[in-house]
Motif scaffolding. Sequence first.
Motif, PDB file in Angstrom:
ATOM      1  N   ARG A   1       0.969  -1.026   0.000  1.00 55.31           N
ATOM      2  CA  ARG A   1       0.218   0.076   0.086  1.00 55.31           C
ATOM      3  C   ARG A   1       0.793   1.277   0.101  1.00 55.31           C
TER       4      ARG A   1
ATOM      5  N   VAL B   1      -5.655  13.174   6.156  1.00 50.57           N
ATOM      6  CA  VAL B   1      -5.316  11.565   5.983  1.00 50.57           C
ATOM      7  C   VAL B   1      -4.908  11.065   7.325  1.00 50.57           C
TER       8      VAL B   1
ATOM      9  N   LYS C   1      -5.475   7.207   8.077  1.00 57.60           N
ATOM     10  CA  LYS C   1      -5.368   6.204   7.222  1.00 57.60           C
ATOM     11  C   LYS C   1      -3.936   5.773   7.387  1.00 57.60           C
TER      12      LYS C   1
ATOM     13  N   ARG D   1      -5.767  11.417  -2.065  1.00 62.78           N
ATOM     14  CA  ARG D   1      -6.800  10.687  -1.066  1.00 62.78           C
ATOM     15  C   ARG D   1      -7.628   9.680  -1.566  1.00 62.78           C
ATOM     16  N   GLU D   2      -7.906   9.569  -2.771  1.00 63.02           N
ATOM     17  CA  GLU D   2      -8.422   8.354  -3.492  1.00 63.02           C
ATOM     18  C   GLU D   2      -7.191   7.318  -3.483  1.00 63.02           C
TER      19      GLU D   2
ATOM     20  N   ILE E   1      -4.857   6.442  -1.527  1.00 62.32           N
ATOM     21  CA  ILE E   1      -4.598   5.802  -0.402  1.00 62.32           C
ATOM     22  C   ILE E   1      -5.566   4.422  -0.367  1.00 62.32           C
ATOM     23  N   ASP E   2      -6.782   4.436  -0.932  1.00 61.29           N
ATOM     24  CA  ASP E   2      -7.677   3.539  -0.591  1.00 61.29           C
ATOM     25  C   ASP E   2      -7.616   2.468  -1.849  1.00 61.29           C
ATOM     26  N   ASN E   3      -7.518   2.959  -2.961  1.00 59.80           N
ATOM     27  CA  ASN E   3      -7.661   2.295  -4.171  1.00 59.80           C
ATOM     28  C   ASN E   3      -6.501   1.477  -4.787  1.00 59.80           C
TER      29      ASN E   3
ATOM     30  N   ARG F   1      -3.058  -0.214  -5.772  1.00 64.08           N
ATOM     31  CA  ARG F   1      -2.312  -1.328  -5.508  1.00 64.08           C
ATOM     32  C   ARG F   1      -1.375  -1.717  -6.647  1.00 64.08           C
TER      33      ARG F   1
END
Length: 784
Positions: free
Chosen positions: A560, A611, A614, A774-775, A777-779, A781
């Motif tokens: 990540r 953030v 996270k 910010r997007e 961080i979660d999406n 890989r």
Amino acid sequence: MKSRRNVVQLNKMNVVKIVVFVLIMLAVEIVSAFTVYYRAVTVATEGIFEGYTLDMRRVAENFNDLLASDYSSGTDYDITGEFYEDTITMHYGGEDYSYQINNTIKTNILSKRLNFYELSEIFDNPSADVFIRADKNVYAVYGKSGAGDSMELCFRNVETLLEKVSLRSFDGFVVFSESRRTVYVNRPELKPYLDYSLYFSKGGVSTESVKIAGKNYALSLSPLNDTDFYMGGYADFSTGDKIVSSLKKQVGITTAILVALTVFLLGFGVYLSGTGGGKSEYSYKLVVDSDGKIVKADKYFRTDYPSVTEIREKVNRFNENEFYVIKANRGDDGDFLVCAVNKRGNGTIVLNASRLAMPYGTEIETDQRNDTMEEVYDRFIRKSKQLLIGEIFFANMHDIKTVFGKNFSDEAQAFLVEKIRDKFHYVFPLDTYHVGVLFPDGKQFAAIQRDLPEIVAFFNRAIYVGDNLVNVKVKCGFALVDKTMEDRSFAYAQSAAGAALKKTLEEVSDPANSVDYNLYYEMQKKIYSRYFFNIDVVRMLDDHDFELQYQPQYSFKQGRIVAFEALLRLKKSVQINESIYDIITFAEQSGNMVPLGDFIFDEGMRFAKSVEGKNVGVSLNVSPVQLMQAGFVENFLKTYKMYDLKPRSISIEVTESFLMTTMEETLQKLEVLRSNGIDVHLDDFGTTYSSLRYLKELPISAIKIDRSFVYDIKTNRNSEMISELILNLSRELGVDSICEGVETTEQLDALLDLGADIIQGFIVSKSVPQDVAREMIDNYRYEK
């Protein structure tokens, strides 16, 4: 007696009137001569350049037409071939040859319709084929879509193309890539002087004077249509120099005649006034001993300065045939005197002195501790016709400090500043290795301009520090502030001196023709335009012209994004020519880095707060100017605590090269930051004088492997070994390692094989706005 005194006073009044009248005449004559000279030289130079520009337009038309026609089908190419996956099959001399293509070249061919290469550059291993090894020609390489996934390649020899083009007034032809790399020049021996050393603007044809291999050339550049390349013609500019020199000579002779005539009239007027050319009201003769005590003085000096018994300057350092400025105090007031020196055999020194004709009053103090350079400049410029401003850079003081230590370098620097003060009198520290100088209008002004080569050579002479002989090198930039300058403000004048210094630092270094200084005149602004900054950082901050973008740092162990580096960017709506790197450099030198840094810290910490949940950190770059600022730690922690950030959520990045020279000053500040939960990342490790002892003492949490090692890690064994060493070292020290500048899968695979974990570079992502970050961080890989 009374009547005789009145006659003397009347004669002096006559002298004053005549002097004023003749000086007005002289000023009119000089201004007229200068106007003629300026206009003649400008018109001559622009006329010559315009001729080259017109010729280049014709050459560019012809060459662009040839390239366009060669791109059409049915053209007889020198070599043809097909490109499929990683292999090129070449048809040459009735034979077919197949090769593995270089990966970088492959990317360029796929993305651009036209490239320029030698055959040996294209392939990974062309050494087995004689025709490729022997062929040193540069080819225009065309790529056209073929059947299926293949691509047709066509090669045309640039030399063959040029046979169809008349170069007209140019001596030779050159092709540059957009990055300023020289891809073709008809005289290969010039390539080292052209590679990455020239600056050119995008758009139409432009011509300027450049120095190539120590010789002046006129260089005209034009973009190649619909490509990332530029073509250019160069010509020996000695003819143009002769024209300009001839004009200078003619105007110089005219000016000399006018000045001689004016001086004759002045002398004749003084004679007629009845003074007989006698002693000036402001002339003095002093005899002093080696300590500066006045042994004897004439009646004029005793009348004007009855209480002065000594000269405070270090008179024993005065040299004959040179001029010095001293100060004579009269109670709370004082005057500056300019002195010519004559040493006697008995150890005494004769000073022939005159009140210095400087355009400032007694409010100017010699003690500069409470006066900034800008304040003194403003007081000078209010009454001055002209002024010399300069910036002097101690070019190798960093190396001296690294080798001999801080105390030694401080002593050497102090000695050098005294040498500079001997010549310029007004000297101001700008930063660690830069000082500013001012020299106002006066009797010495013309001599200072004339003697600049000898003065700079004097600064560069070896000096003794204790028992050690040290050669401290200086590079200088000076600017003449006169009535031709469009803006006489301090900011503009300092920018002009800074532009001259930048030009000095970028001049081609030739042992036979070394360049240690440049002098800027306003009429040369076009030549200096690329070094000039006409920007107002504070205004840009007020207008919200800046933003921060964030480049992710990806951990392969955790799978990540673990952090972002905050990078300053200009908003897309802002239209200026300067790069963000140049703006930051300018802000550091002009004193605007502190407000710019405050903006970066505030924006970066606001993003870090958004953030925080996270488990992602944000690293902020800290300029040496900021770190050395008094109160930096307190201001930084104030913002940090205002956002109530968790420990380890913020990191600061500091460069190894800076820390190596300021270890004692900065170590305590870094310890305070770390104790408050701020991590410290060491940037550019291994690129300068790395020291394991310093590394052990520094409170760091991560080491960044510089992009210069990552770039050629697959082809340069030294880069691979240094990268492996830094990775192993970081593991032994228990700190993270971050590999920056990773762009290709080959670079990534090599680093992962060496045990790297955290990667930063285009292979993950370029810098992105905060919403996109910010997007991610979660999406995001990473997937091969």
